[in-house]
Design a protein around this motif. Sequence first.
Motif, short mmCIF file in Angstrom:
data_model
loop_
_atom_site.label_atom_id
_atom_site.label_comp_id
_atom_site.label_asym_id
_atom_site.label_seq_id
_atom_site.Cartn_x
_atom_site.Cartn_y
_atom_site.Cartn_z
N LEU B 615 -14.40 -2.49 1.15
CA LEU B 615 -13.02 -2.40 1.60
C LEU B 615 -12.20 -1.47 0.72
O LEU B 615 -11.40 -0.66 1.20
N LEU B 616 -12.45 -1.60 -0.60
CA LEU B 616 -11.70 -0.75 -1.53
C LEU B 616 -12.04 0.72 -1.28
O LEU B 616 -11.17 1.60 -1.30
N GLU B 617 -13.33 0.96 -1.03
CA GLU B 617 -13.76 2.34 -0.78
C GLU B 617 -13.06 2.89 0.46
O GLU B 617 -12.61 4.05 0.49
N CYS B 618 -12.96 2.03 1.47
CA CYS B 618 -12.30 2.45 2.70
C CYS B 618 -10.84 2.78 2.43
O CYS B 618 -10.30 3.76 2.92
N TYR B 619 -10.20 1.95 1.62
CA TYR B 619 -8.82 2.22 1.21
C TYR B 619 -8.70 3.58 0.56
O TYR B 619 -7.81 4.37 0.86
N ASP B 620 -9.65 3.82 -0.38
CA ASP B 620 -9.62 5.05 -1.15
C ASP B 620 -9.83 6.29 -0.29
O ASP B 620 -9.13 7.27 -0.41
N ASN B 621 -10.87 6.20 0.58
CA ASN B 621 -11.28 7.41 1.29
C ASN B 621 -10.57 7.62 2.60
O ASN B 621 -10.45 8.74 3.07
N LYS B 622 -10.14 6.52 3.23
CA LYS B 622 -9.57 6.69 4.57
C LYS B 622 -8.08 6.39 4.61
O LYS B 622 -7.27 7.23 4.96
N VAL B 623 -7.75 5.14 4.21
CA VAL B 623 -6.39 4.67 4.47
C VAL B 623 -5.35 5.44 3.66
O VAL B 623 -4.42 6.02 4.22
N LEU B 624 -5.55 5.47 2.34
CA LEU B 624 -4.52 6.13 1.51
C LEU B 624 -4.36 7.61 1.84
O LEU B 624 -3.24 8.07 2.02
N PRO B 625 -5.48 8.37 1.94
CA PRO B 625 -5.31 9.78 2.31
C PRO B 625 -4.62 9.95 3.67
O PRO B 625 -3.82 10.86 3.85
N TRP B 626 -4.92 9.02 4.62
CA TRP B 626 -4.30 9.14 5.94
C TRP B 626 -2.79 9.01 5.83
O TRP B 626 -2.04 9.79 6.39
N PHE B 627 -2.36 8.01 5.05
CA PHE B 627 -0.92 7.82 4.90
C PHE B 627 -0.27 8.99 4.19
O PHE B 627 0.84 9.39 4.49
N GLN B 628 -1.01 9.56 3.22
CA GLN B 628 -0.45 10.73 2.52
C GLN B 628 -0.30 11.90 3.48
O GLN B 628 0.66 12.65 3.40
N ASN B 629 -1.28 12.03 4.40
CA ASN B 629 -1.23 13.14 5.35
C ASN B 629 -0.07 13.00 6.31
O ASN B 629 0.62 13.98 6.57
N VAL B 630 0.10 11.81 6.87
CA VAL B 630 1.16 11.67 7.85
C VAL B 630 2.52 11.53 7.17
O VAL B 630 3.55 11.66 7.83
N ASN B 631 2.49 11.30 5.87
CA ASN B 631 3.72 11.41 5.09
C ASN B 631 4.81 10.46 5.57
O ASN B 631 5.95 10.87 5.76
N ILE B 632 4.49 9.21 5.77
CA ILE B 632 5.50 8.30 6.28
C ILE B 632 6.26 7.63 5.14
O ILE B 632 7.40 7.96 4.86
N SER B 633 5.61 6.72 4.46
CA SER B 633 6.27 6.13 3.30
C SER B 633 5.17 5.60 2.40
O SER B 633 4.01 5.59 2.78
N ASP B 634 5.56 5.18 1.22
CA ASP B 634 4.53 4.71 0.29
C ASP B 634 4.43 3.19 0.32
O ASP B 634 3.85 2.59 -0.56
N ASP B 635 5.05 2.57 1.34
CA ASP B 635 5.07 1.11 1.37
C ASP B 635 3.68 0.50 1.32
O ASP B 635 3.44 -0.49 0.64
N VAL B 636 2.76 1.12 2.08
CA VAL B 636 1.42 0.54 2.16
C VAL B 636 0.77 0.50 0.78
O VAL B 636 0.23 -0.52 0.36
N ALA B 637 0.85 1.63 0.07
CA ALA B 637 0.23 1.70 -1.25
C ALA B 637 0.88 0.72 -2.21
O ALA B 637 0.21 -0.02 -2.93
N THR B 638 2.22 0.68 -2.19
CA THR B 638 2.93 -0.21 -3.10
C THR B 638 2.56 -1.66 -2.82
O THR B 638 2.24 -2.43 -3.73
N ASN B 639 2.59 -1.96 -1.54
CA ASN B 639 2.27 -3.30 -1.12
C ASN B 639 0.88 -3.73 -1.59
O ASN B 639 0.67 -4.82 -2.10
#
Lengths: 167, 1029
Positions: B615-639
């Motif tokens: 799960l952590l790997e998925c966060y690292d490789n997929k989720v976080l970069p995706w949010f950075q790309n779409v540039n919405i907010s950092d809520d997910v990472a902070t949360n």
Amino acid sequence: MAPALINANPVVYEKKERPARSRPGDADFNEYAADIIDQLEIFDILSTFLHHIRDIKDPEHPYSLEELKVITEDAIEVDDKRSYVRVTFTPTVEHCSMATVIGLCLRVKLMRSLPSRFKVDIKVAPGTHATEDAVNKQLNDKERVAAALENPNLVDMVDECLTPSYE
Amino acid sequence: MADSTPINFVKHIETYVDSSSSKSPAHQDASLDAIAKLLMNDMITLESLVREMGMYLTTTDNIIRARGILLLAELLTRLSSKSLENATIHSLIGFFAERLSDWRALRGALVGCLALMKRKGDISKSDATAVAQSFMQNLQVQSLGQHDRKLCFEILECLIDCYPDTVMTMEDDFVYVICEAIDGEKDPQCLLLTFHLVEIVAHLYPDSSNSLASYAEDLFNILGSYFPIHFTHPKGEDDVKREELSRALMLAFASTPLFEPFAIPLLLEKLSSSLPSSKVESLKYLSYCTVKYGPHRMLQHFELLWSSLKDTIFSSGQSDNKIASESLILLKNLIQQDDGKLVNLILNDADITSTLKSLNTTVPDQQRINAIGRILHVSATSSIASCNAIFQSFFSDLVTQVSDRPNFGCLYICVELLSACRSLFMNHGGPTSLNHNNNEQPWCIMLHSLCDKLTSSLVKSIKESSEDACSQSGVEGLKILALFPGSFMGVSKVIFESILVEFVSIIVFKFDNGVLWGSVLKALSEIGSFIEESHDFEKIPSFDVIVVEKMVGLLSDDDSSMPFSLKVKAVSEIGTINLKYMMKIVEELNKSVITSLHKSWIDGNSKSAEHAMLLLECYDNKVLPWFQNVNISDDVATNFALKIWEQIEEDITLFSDTHVEKKLLEATTDTMKNAVASCSSENQTKILDKSFTILSSTFKVKKSNPVNLIISLFDSVIIALHPKTHVKNPKIILQILTESLTNGHIPSSHALGSFFNKIPSKESIDISFIQLTKSCSNVNEIVGLSWMGKGLVMRGDEKVKDVIMFFLDFLISNSSQDQEMMRAVADSFSVMMSDSEKCLNKKLHAVIKPLYKQRLFSIVVPILQSSIVKSDSVITRSMLHRALAHVISNAPLSAVLGEAKKLIALMLDGLTILSEDVENRDILYNLLLVLSGILTDKNGEEAIVENVYIIVRCLSKLVAYPHMMLVRETAIQCLTAMSELPYARVYPFRQEVVQALSKALDDSKRSVRQEAVKCRQAWASISSRSLHI
């Protein structure tokens, strides 16, 4: 000045695919394991530089000898431990006047590329050349080879044949 | 300035005309420029010049006359922007036109005519006619030299471009002259002009023109002999590119429909040639000409064209992509030219129909099926009518065959047809009025009626077929059906939903077949993205319910036998479709992460640990970069970061003694780092505060060192901080970090380095520095100090000098001390100079001053250099060399090149010393790479040439280095590079090198032997052939 080609229209075969080898960084790479000099390597010598038969050009045609099937992988016998190589080649036509030159090219390329401990035998495949015995004798006589390599014209020709063809 | 007075212009004329060797060409050009300037500024008039030159223009001495006329012509070329009187122009052009008959002085006449003719408005019609007449009477273009021919062609081009009326009046003669002029041309530059000439001539005369019609065959015979463009001597490509020529010839071919009777047979003949390049060319020309010649002319060739096109497509395998794609373009052009005839040919083609009929009974070869699939695809996409025709002839038959017994052949062709009609619909359809038309088209009605049957047989093929190719085709077919837009009537919503259900069930149950699984997942995400993009409000809810809900449920569903890694993969893939899905999935992921972390912390459950890592790997490789790309907010990472800390707070009393698995620890810290790094500085403060509170509470509760996990996570937070983030208790944090690194916790030293890099305060730096250097009793402190140094040097802080001096003093003065410490000190230079993945990089917001490596390099190298010279202890020397090797191999090559002269000798010493210990082989290799960098760089050559002897000696030893193949290989490559140095410098070492290489020829590694042969060849060829063999 070029004389008319004796075999103007040779059959051309495709080059074989090469398998990949392991490099440092690969999981199965071992720093201290020795790669034995094998058939394929001799074949390759004649192909890229150290990788020695594929690249020699037939003096009469702009194809390399592998494309003409003058030499195949199976026609090479090699024993690394006993330091022995024997290459059997098949001239493109029975009366090919260039058989000796091809043989000489093979010998020179191997001499330049193999460790000096190797004994090299070059043979014409049995039954493929009109003057088979004469050619074999000429190619494996130390004195005659040495004499041939003193002849600047011959050496030039050999060097020309050994120029790698970049494709 | 005397040169530019009017009186001196006579001297300039003499200089230019003088053909004796005393005047250089540059000199003569200067005179030309000077006269041109005088004329430009009206210091002298053209009339007076001509009067002055009189004798030079008419003398019987051929050479002087040629120079004289050329001078006048060149002057006119340079004056092209100056307006001249009409009378002057008239008399000048009369003169030049007449001189065209003077073959001994032709160059000047040509240049002059061209210069004057280019003044479009100034030349009267009669003058232009006079030039044209004189040209036709006097010039035998092909008997002239290359440059003169080029000028001739330019004059002709100019005539056609600027004086079409003149040319129109002498139709026959002019076309004849052009034929004669271009016949047998061989120079690429001239050819480019001739092709263009033919093109513009053909455009000039109307298609009905008699003269063009009568000469068309001759003209084409001349042109045709150049096709296909092929250079026998590759040198020619320098001037004019083959593509350029080929394109010019193509335009000439297509310039008039009158060429059609000759061009098409020629092109067809060349198409049947065995040369791939000639095939490609013919296809290109045919495509272009088809459009230009028009349907009524092309119609008669259709049968021949189709049969050769078919042969070409059938015989082109996957590898001849170029040929295949050009053939398909041609096919498309032909179909679009005339709707009915070619499609009929295809439909009635015996090969195609028989193959299609026998798909089920025999096993036709793959290549033929591919070819037929491509032909039908292209034909169906070309127009609505052709699509209808093809569907009516083949489709229902195919569907029946597929449902009887699915095999690859009919599946493949079915899928090709589906994708063809979809792209036709998308091109002609879209949300516009044409839709209705499309929906009423026969193909659409057919598809609608057969859709049920087709879908179920595709599903069957996926489920039952044992061949990968079949099930792949099935997936592809279903995907295309699902990808039809909502406005299309052929595929109903029920079918769409059933396809989704089918796909989801494959995802959940058929995970053994990796290839199939992957393609289905990809298809699902494509479908999701498509309905998202096309705002298909009818289908979005179905997708939500059938796919997304099910996927989200997968993570918490323990019953399913599906491997967890695949679950994570599927879920994250679906999440990337849009934000809504991603948020849903993130929520679920968070829950899962926390539960599995909790389980693994509490009872060391290895299965949970594995889940957590995935799960952590998925966060690292997929989720976080995706949010950075779409540039919405950092809520997910902070949360996410806060959630993990909260969970730690909850579990704090429980997991004190359990040992957290190392891999899981790494995964957790890495994800924490990335998550914190993508937060804004305000949120970072929040996370930092939280983690600090938890960390200090563990101190209070346990009164001992907090567990590894907490401190590691805390380090990660510090490492990822933004320089602007506010830090509340820097002193205590530093205290904690220093203590933990003294205990050998390496991440804490990274954190310490990052801390100093981002949140500097002189006071705290001093305290830490003193604390670390005072005792300096173990390796950990040295490592900590080196990271601190790295942090400081990156931000360009002066304090770094103290750190460096401490290290250097340590090396020089402590020769008797234990070697481990010294090695650590030497290696600290590697830490300071190299880039790190773990911390202090751009992604983790490090403050990086430009050129910091160069600065460190220039501080350290002189000191190390002098210390090496002074030192007399063997150990100190080798350690100093080790440090120097680190500095040199990590510095930018340009910095090293600047100092190359001083450094070469030291580097070679270093190579020798380092080669004594097996442990040093990596450092040795890096240093050798720098040497090879200097060797291959132009700027390094001087330094190399000065030291050839010692370099050769050192490299000859390394050729036999037993511990690393790369070192031997690189050493030989360096020697090969050295053979290119000036002959006199390297020749003396030839024998030595060849001797060293003779051993390398017997090396145990093949690639070393290979390099040795190359090198030997290189060194052998620097001298004559007399190498010992």
